[in-house]
Design a protein around this motif. Structure first.
Motif: not given
Ligand SMILES: Cc1ncc(COP(=O)(O)O)c(C=O)c1O
Lengths: 160, 393
Positions: B102-103, B205, B237-238, B246
């Motif tokens: 998501v980053s 998000d 990720s979560k 990634r």
């Molecule tokens: C709200 C939020 N968005 C995005 C991310 C990043 O996620 P990703 O691992 O998919 O890049 C996090 C990670 O802690 C997050 O808490």
């Protein structure tokens, strides 16, 4: 499933007070639930899951396929229970397929298990045949991996 | 010049805060014996069947680039997962982009839509990347505070009050990192109306959406008139415990995905193929593992919230995510001082609320992505720490 039982199955070692905290119940409620589980013979005991290779040198385990003759009253139950009562037997199951009972046996050494099979098990009246397989190495024990190196060291202690 | 190249650094990057938080992280990293409630990722390892799918893909020689948008097989899975779980329908061929987490999806969304000087509304406390990502896209962040009284859900009135000419984007993150806040449907509906009225693009998000413990998660993209003005971001990720893979994705109207694709194509090319293969497995067969992890998070949440309140720290029950966000105002300390003292005296790490923006002042973030035993031990220590503080006062 009872939440207490579920928590136990998760496998973390928690005392009654901690279980009460985790589940948001009082200690006496936890005690009552444990008592019930034991009384109804749902919860049988509290044995730890151990890596036998590390804990006890010289401990030998075997699985034994056993053919027995069923009886007119009760089928396999009487004979199976009789076999299961031996201290050397850790678990015992009635199976479908090529044999009747699958017996998990343990002994101090190879001879110990061998003599259990030849002198005790095979001589029980109604036992038709046995096939013994010694276990060489354990890779997973009741959900726990034994040989996989566990490292979480690359994970940062704080992350966003 | 003897500044080691410092003068080459761009002004807007120079201007990004490198707060005391990073230094705090460094202190924690140097104390391996401390119990850390500072971890922003699952304590679970990725379910084996998903890891196994990645290994299998490697074995088969899947080592190439993929389509810029991602493997079509994955985009099809994403499309049906999003439709089933969020009630929004996206064409896998044109409306879905697979990104490096998501980053990256967030970064390219902002870069694809923002002109220099545009303004972006976002709610705070929030994920640490939001404001810097906006600045890196040469735009101007406008924070809208959320508060404990609303359990850190967003108050549409505050968004409306914060709006000013030049606002182009509204960024949302529910459930929220670091507060666990969610926003109920009625308020989302009002926000949606406002977004339409002011012609705002919403970037939503929803990375913690599977970890919603109470009520049903609503995506703003599913509200009438919103799909055409929403970029929906989600990832693995979560919920699937796949941080290290990634991988994440964006769904949205074709012109926006096309614009994002350009940025993605020229900066990242594509997400790693092994992670994409793992993601396919996750979407096809991962639901039971997700449910099991969620059940544990749920119990841990109830435990940590109860323990914080018993310890004298007022803590609302987060409706989602794996973070508790207790108030430390009763101690009279500021967030960073509280956290440093706690680490120093009791060897427990929590993250100062101010790491997530100024409106996090007076709070700390404690992740409950750890075992019951550690939660119990950590909260016992926090209780002792708070007791000592109140005796001193
Ligand atoms: C709200 C939020 N968005 C995005 C991310 C990043 O996620 P990703 O691992 O998919 O890049 C996090 C990670 O802690 C997050 O808490």
């Amino acid at each position: 499933m009872s939440s207490v039982l579920q928590l136990l199955l998760e496998g973390e070692r928690l005392d009654t007070a901690q279980m009460a905290q985790v589940l948001g119940m009082s200690e006496s409620e936890i005690e009552a639930e444990l008592t019930r589980l034991k009384a109804e013979e749902i919860l049988l005991g509290w044995r730890p899951v151990i890596n036998a290779d590390r804990a006890q040198e010289g401990n030998v385990r075997a699985v034994i396929e056993v053919k027995i003759s069923p009886e007119r009253d009760g089928g396999f139950d009487r004979l199976a229970t009789r076999i299961a009562r031996f201290d050397a037997v850790e678990s015992c199951f009635l199976m479908s397929g090529a044999y009747d009972l699958l017996v998990f046996a343990v002994g101090n050494d190879l001879r110990d298990v061998a003599s259990f099979v030849s002198e005790r098990l095979s001589t029980v009246e109604g036992v038709l045949s046995t096939a013994t397989h010694f276990m060489l190495r354990a890779y997973k024990e009741q959900g726990y991996l034994l040989l996989a190196p566990s490292d979480g060291e690359d994970k940062p202690a704080v992350s966003p | 010049m003897s500044d080691n190249g410092q003068h080459f650094v761009a002004d807007h990057v120079k201007g990004l805060p490198r707060s005391g938080i990073r230094d705090f992280f460094a202190i924690v990293a140097a104390m391996p014996q401390a119990i850390s409630l500072g971890i922003g990722e699952p304590d679970f390892v990725t379910p084996w069947h998903i890891r196994e799918a990645a290994i299998f893909a490697l074995e088969k020689g899947k080592t190439s680039y993929t389509d810029n948008l991602g493997l079509i097989r994955l985009r099809r899975e994403i499309s049906s997962y999003v439709e089933d779980n969020f009630g929004v329908s996206y064409h896998p061929e044109t409306d879905v982009l697979v990104a490096v987490g998501v980053s990256e999806a967030l970064d390219i969304a902002l870069r694809a839509v923002l002109n220099p000087g545009d303004k972006v509304l976002y709610h705070e406390p929030c994920y640490v990347s939001y404001s810097p990502s906006i600045v890196l896209a040469h735009a101007q962040p406008i924070a809208v505070g959320t508060s404990a009284e609303d359990q850190f859900g967003i108050d549409p009135e505050r968004v409306e009050a914060a709006w000013e000419p030049g606002c182009k984007v509204l960024m949302l993150n529910f459930p929220t990192n670091p507060t666990g806040g969610v926003t109920e449907r009625a308020k989302l509906e009002r926000l949606a109306k406002f977004a339409i009225e002011k012609d705002l693009l919403v970037i939503s998000d929803e990375i913690y959406s599977e970890l919603t413990f109470e009520g049903e998660h609503t995506s703003i993209a599913s509200l009438p008139g919103m799909q055409e003005r929403t970029i929906f971001l989600h990832g693995f990720s979560k919920a699937f415990a796949m941080t290290g893979f990634r991988i994440g994705y964006a769904c949205g109207p074709q012109p926006l995905i096309e614009a994002m694709m350009k940025v993605h194509q020229y900066s990242m090319l594509c997400a790693p193929i092994l992670s994409q293969e793992a993601a396919i497995e996750a979407l096809r067969h991962g639901a039971p593992a997700v449910a099991k992890m969620k059940e544990q998070y749920h119990r841990r949440r109830d435990l940590i919230v109860r323990r914080f309140n018993e310890a004298g720290l007022n803590c609302h029950s987060p409706k989602g995510s794996f973070y508790a966000f207790p108030s430390i105002q009763s101690t009279g300390l500021d967030s960073l001082t509280f956290c440093k003292g706690l680490l120093d005296q009791q060897e427990v790490a929590v993250v100062p609320g101010t790491a997530f923006g100024p409106s996090g002042a007076g709070f700390v973030r404690a992740s409950f992505s750890t075992s019951y035993e550690r939660i119990l031990e950590a909260t016992d220590r926090i209780e002792r720490y708070v007791e000592k503080l109140s005796k001193k006062a």
